[in-house]
Design an enzyme around this catalytic site. Structure first.
Site, mmCIF file in Angstrom:
data_model
loop_
_atom_site.group_PDB
_atom_site.id
_atom_site.type_symbol
_atom_site.label_atom_id
_atom_site.label_comp_id
_atom_site.label_asym_id
_atom_site.label_seq_id
_atom_site.Cartn_x
_atom_site.Cartn_y
_atom_site.Cartn_z
ATOM 1 N N ASP A 130 0.795 -1.062 0.139
ATOM 2 C CA ASP A 130 -0.067 0.121 -0.202
ATOM 3 C C ASP A 130 0.969 1.037 0.039
ATOM 4 O OD1 ASP A 130 -2.359 1.594 0.063
ATOM 5 O OD2 ASP A 130 -3.125 0.817 1.768
HETATM 6 C C1 BGC Z 1 -5.111 3.160 0.076
HETATM 7 C C2 BGC Z 1 -5.217 2.295 -1.060
HETATM 8 C C3 BGC Z 1 -4.873 2.886 -2.388
HETATM 9 C C4 BGC Z 1 -3.793 3.768 -2.392
HETATM 10 C C5 BGC Z 1 -3.472 4.598 -3.729
HETATM 11 C C6 BGC Z 1 -4.062 4.329 -0.113
HETATM 12 O O1 BGC Z 1 -3.896 5.026 0.959
HETATM 13 O O2 BGC Z 1 -5.048 2.689 1.355
HETATM 14 O O3 BGC Z 1 -6.223 1.649 -1.020
HETATM 15 O O4 BGC Z 1 -4.895 2.198 -3.506
HETATM 16 O O5 BGC Z 1 -3.765 4.565 -1.268
HETATM 17 O O6 BGC Z 1 -4.205 5.428 -3.835
#
Ligand code: BGC
Length: 749
Positions: free
Chosen positions: A264
């Protein structure tokens, strides 16, 4: 009445176009071989470029990598790797420029209990991602709704792992059918926003396998290209550094996963060697972003020092290249044509390519109506028959002449809020906020759709600019019908996207903006009040749901951009509602047996001591009767169940019964199969293990068959580390909800 199945098939045909896209899918084996050959030709620098994000603000997508600048010829195939574009998110394109569709989030797809719609939505989302040149769709999100206030629970399919697994499987099959990679997230258990950057989820092996892991397991079965590890720790180790999850001997590799694990955004908190050796194949967004990240800047040195072997680095790159080759993304894939750094879509890099289609719009409307759950309907007709002209309740007739529309949730939402990021609850609620939201650039609010539809036969009066407790009832008084709207919203924790004091997770279960009081005050003055709830999850209802003047309640969830038309379809009966609750609704958070840890001390430990007992499984075990239970939902018609027959062994089961539409409307029933394991197994009394979606004309009947696989009748045995079918008597319950069981039988395994 339109046959829902006919519409599904129509939409499905329009959307199902992979072959015409001109690429050929490869097998995993062929792709791995090509990837290996390619990696063998790469320099160390080139390999490092493949596994590191380019930086939060250095890409036209929310994530990207630096591919080799040259091409390779392997086995006669020209391999030219483009920058691989990663973008959110689960409910359609976010930050992708204009002209995209606002799909409903997974919680509403779950409420359809309809695999065809889950699949068709995946295809349509995939087509839009492909059209923008996005290689990896950051979805589906399959995080279990452990607690109903969890901020991002609406991004996933609710608290039940089986329903979540079906949703994940169909979504991935759909998205990947058009050559776009899916990335299931977030592994492992990630179930609240507060403290997500470092809380520790303590979960035992069996609970993890049977609940939180199940939708990931189904993702692997669907050949998902990628999995995303979460921000938090699991059993004391950060997810992206957790070999028990992502290592060669961990859950996902032993399950046969052949794609890559991506972090993530900023979820790397350890050294390059820690993460790489634990099993993390790619880091995103690549640089340090306050909450973590940037550790693969040390990867080259770690390889030079021998802390990470070159063989491991090769494996990382191979795993990234393999799904790209498998889905034929090397064959004429569209170029990236948008700029995620420009949410307004005004920058010259944002070509605003139009990926909306009429078929996508029709599908969103169809999912909206198929996910509307009719919770209450006290219908009276002029002649007292089922098909007579409606005086009160649903479906409405055109003899209803004066209609009041009340509540700010009926009006157009603020399309500009949070710079187009939907970070407010201002107008109708179609989806939550954060990375799981979509562009929300085009929404048909309830007031517009109702006003359009009623032209020529009814007058509409409204009070929708605020939830004014004086104005709303004043408009409703004396009308043939009042439709009152109320909502509740939640979203993702960010740095500043706190909405009305809610830091992602909801502060409480309540309706926002005095919604409950508004409903009560309108019901007090109008004896034909229909309540519509737009919410990301359960809200309290018991103070008004039995009010005699409330003739109908529709729980419409978060229906996406065609919210108004899909509601009109249900209100006036073009669609007979068949949505079912993907969670139980109760006033009291204690009925769910879990809580959100808000607190003030950084990084708490969350003990998942409730084990397998979430939502209906917990309520059942405690004798708690919720206001409305899991799987519940009414129809304008009625169905009878008969003639149960079960054929089962220890390796598979097949359950058949006859379903008859006994009412006067055509409609769709969602029969559900709950399994009662032998008591020695330590399972909840009933767990969902099957469902179907059956359209029947009035008076028609059909034999329905639901199969149960060996895994679905297994429990996770922590000693042997295997799925084991417990021996003894299994009870089979066929019902219209977890509490409305119509047929019961058993078999012995
Ligand atoms: C989120 C993810 C997301 C990523 C990219 C993160 O903060 O938890 O679900 O895909 O950001 O935007």
């Amino acid at each position: 009445m339109i046959s829902s199945r006919a519409v599904v098939l129509l939409v499905f045909c329009l959307s199902s176009i992979p072959k015409s896209l001109g690429f050929v899918e490869r097998s995993w084996a062929e792709s791995i071989a090509l990837a290996n050959e390619t990696v063998n030709l790469m320099t160390l620098d080139e390999k490092i470029g493949m596994v590191r994000g380019v930086g939060q603000f250095s890409s036209r997508c929310v994530g990207n990598i630096s591919p080799p600048s040259r091409s390779f010829i392997v086995s006669g195939t020209n391999i030219t790797i483009p920058p691989l574009c990663f973008n959110d998110g689960p409910a359609g394109i976010r930050l992708g420029g204009s002209n995209v569709t606002g799909f409903p989030p997974a919680i509403n797809v779950a409420a359809t209990f309809n695999r065809d719609l889950m699949y068709s939505r995946g295809v349509a989302i995939g087509e839009e991602f492909r059209g923008k040149g996005i290689h990896v769709y950051l979805g589906p999100a399959v995080d279990i709704m452990r607690n109903p206030k969890a901020g991002r629970a609406w991004e996933g399919f609710g608290p039940d792992p089986y329903l979540g697994g079906e949703g994940a499987y169909q979504t991935i099959m759909g998205v990947q059918s058009v050559g776009v990679s899916a990335c299931t997230k977030h592994l492992g258990p990630y179930n609240q926003e507060h403290w997500r950057y470092g809380l520790n989820a303590e979960v035992d092996d069996r609970t993890f396998r049977e609940l939180y892991w199940w939708p990931f397991m189904k993702s692997v079965e669907a050949n998902v290209s990628a999995l995303m590890c979460a921000y938090n720790e699991v059993n004391g180790t950060s997810s992206c550094h957790n070999a028990a999850l992502i290592g060669d001997e961990g859950y996902l590799r032993t399950e046969g996963f052949q794609g890559f694990v991506v972090s993530d955004w900023g979820a790397t908190h350890d050294t390059a060697a820690d993460n790489a050796n634990a099993g993390l194949d790619m880091e995103q967004p690549g640089d340090w972003i306050l909450i973590g990240g940037g550790v693969y800047s040390g990867l080259e040195a770690a390889v030079d020092d021998g802390e990470v072997t070159e063989a491991r680095l090769n494996q990382m790159v191979t795993r990234i290249l393999t799904p790209w080759l498998r889905l034929g993304q090397d064959q004429g894939y569209p170029d990236i044509n948008f700029n995620a750094q420009d949410p307004d879509g005004t920058d010259s890099l944002n070509l605003n390519v139009n990926v909306r289609t009429d078929a996508h719009t029709a599908l969103v409307r169809q999912i909206g109506s198929a996910s509307a759950v009719l919770l209450k309907n006290n219908r009276t007709t002029s002649d007292g028959t089922a098909t007579g002209t409606t005086i009160r309740g649903l479906p409405l007739s055109k003899d209803i002449k004066t209609i009041a529309v009340v509540g700010q949730d009926a009006q157009q939402l603020n399309l500009d809020c949070g710079g187009g990021l939907n970070e407010c609850n201002d107008g109708t609620m179609v989806i939550g906020w954060g990375s799981g939201s979509n562009n929300v650039e085009f929404t048909v609010p309830p007031i517009d759709a109702i006003t359009d539809f009623a032209q020529g036969f009814a007058t509409i009066s409204s009070d929708i600019t605020s939830n004014d407790l004086t104005g709303g009832p004043a408009v409703a008084e004396g009308k043939d019908l009042a439709i009152v709207f109320a909502n509740a919203m939640s979203g993702e924790l960010g740095f500043y996207n706190i909405v009305d004091g809610n830091e992602g997770d909801r502060n409480d279960l309540n309706l926002w903006w005095k919604g409950g009081s508004l409903i009560e005050d309108v019901a007090a003055v109008c004896n034909n009040t229909v309540v519509v709830i737009h919410s990301v999850g359960p809200v309290p209802m018991s103070s008004w749901n039995t009010h005699p003047n409330i003739t109908a309640i529709i729980y419409a969830g978060a229906p996406g951009e065609q919210t108004g038309p899909s509601l009109v379809d249900v209100l006036w009966g073009a669609v007979n509602p068949s949505g079912r609750l993907p969670f139980s609704i109760d006033d009291d958070e204690a009925s769910y047996g879990t809580s959100i840890v808000y607190g003030i001390d950084p990084f708490p430990v969350l003990d998942y001591t409730e084990g397998l007992f979430l939502d209906y499984r917990y309520m059942d075990s405690q004798g708690i009767t919720p206001v409305y239970e899991f799987g519940y939902g009414l129809s304008y018609t009625t169905f009878a169940y008969s003639s149960l027959s079960i054929e089962a062994s220890a390796s598979s089961g097949s359950v058949s019964f006859i379903l008859t539409n006994t009412g006067s409307f055509d409609g769709t029933e969602i029969p559900q199969l709950y399994l009662g394991f032998p008591s020695s197994a330590g399972e909840p009394d009933k767990v969902l293990r099957g469902f179907d979606n059956v359209f029947l004309a009035s008076g028609a009947k059909e034999t329905v068959t639901i199969d149960i696989s060996q895994k679905e009748m297994s429990i996770w045995d922590v000693v042997s580390q295997e799925w084991v079918v417990p021996s003894g008597t299994f009870n089979v319950y066929i019902g219209a909800s977890i509490s409305d069981i119509r047929l019961t039988g058993s078999f012995t395994a």
